[in-house]
Design an enzyme around this catalytic site. Sequence first.
Site, mmCIF file in Angstrom:
data_model
loop_
_atom_site.group_PDB
_atom_site.id
_atom_site.type_symbol
_atom_site.label_atom_id
_atom_site.label_comp_id
_atom_site.label_asym_id
_atom_site.label_seq_id
_atom_site.Cartn_x
_atom_site.Cartn_y
_atom_site.Cartn_z
ATOM 1 N N HIS A 157 -1.295 -10.753 -5.366
ATOM 2 C CA HIS A 157 0.141 -10.207 -5.167
ATOM 3 C C HIS A 157 1.127 -11.461 -5.781
ATOM 4 C CE1 HIS A 157 -1.084 -7.173 -2.749
ATOM 5 N NE2 HIS A 157 -1.570 -7.868 -1.760
ATOM 6 N N HIS A 211 -9.284 -1.230 -4.631
ATOM 7 C CA HIS A 211 -8.266 -1.694 -3.891
ATOM 8 C C HIS A 211 -7.598 -2.707 -4.601
ATOM 9 C CE1 HIS A 211 -5.791 -2.393 -0.547
ATOM 10 N NE2 HIS A 211 -5.994 -3.545 -0.829
ATOM 11 N N HIS A 248 0.762 -1.272 0.018
ATOM 12 C CA HIS A 248 -0.063 0.011 -0.117
ATOM 13 C C HIS A 248 0.865 1.353 -0.020
ATOM 14 C CE1 HIS A 248 -3.286 -2.431 1.764
ATOM 15 N NE2 HIS A 248 -3.398 -2.828 0.490
HETATM 16 ZN ZN LIG Z 1 -3.996 -4.377 -0.449
#
Ligand SMILES: [Zn+2]
Length: 292
Positions: A269, A242, A80
């Site tokens: 990810h 997000h 983030h």
């Molecule tokens: Zn995240």
Amino acid sequence: MLCRFQRTLRQPVETQGVGLFTGTDARLRFLPAPTDHGIAFQRIDVAGSAPIPARIEFVAPSQRRTAIACNGVQVEMIEHVMAALAGLQIDNCLIEIDGPEVPGFDGSCREICDLLIASGIVEQDRMREAISLLMPVQVSADDGDVDLVARPMNNNGLAITYQLDYGDRSPISPQNLTVEITPESFVRDIAFARTFVLDSEVAALQAAGYGRRVTHQDLLVFDANGRVIDNELRAPDEPVRHKILDCLGDFALIGTDLRGYVNAYRSGHRQNQDLVRRILLTHQSETRSEAI
Ligand SMILES: [Zn+2]
């Protein structure tokens, strides 16, 4: 994203908070850095530990988050902060941290963005390197559940489409969004979007030792009917926003600007990082002043 000068912070800024996964307190200090420094995290609570470059070569295997490590010293959950820096086009920054995990704040990167903007962002005297995609690069799972394709785009920018689709039975309905990333669109459309979890997943995560200090205000928790527990959505499609934030944070592990169009179907990810590795295997960075 036209050819541009590198940028850093005008002055140091700091904040503190609690890690979503480990529940540890940590103080973050963002420091200006010279040209070609890149982004690096330094654990100041570990004696003698050097800055760890936030590049794909230093990524450590992790579930549901992005971590970097060097010589046995690790920093968790960097994505983030990486998204905030990439979104605001801050290329050179040293981040001192006195714990193992970057604080989660409200699950988005809005607070970090506000802090970095308050510091001031200054241009430096060298051009920023970029990788312009010249051919498609793809990462897929064998079962077709995940597909991530990066393609050339003719306007020198970076655009990301994310297709969030957890199936008919998921409490989170399918969502689809495309954003052309600029500092303005990032702050307006993406930075506020918080991470999310299903209420049905919470018990397993806590049994594994994660999230013990997390409350319903620290992220979005969806119940079985798709409602957010003890919280309110900032946008109807906040989850897909997000996911674009996560993509941007992970793509920043390339260490240069990325020019192209990325279409992400259900990627996480791990696949984002695999895409970065493949792009670096097949492309070289350049600084082209004539590209303006
Ligand atoms: Zn995240």
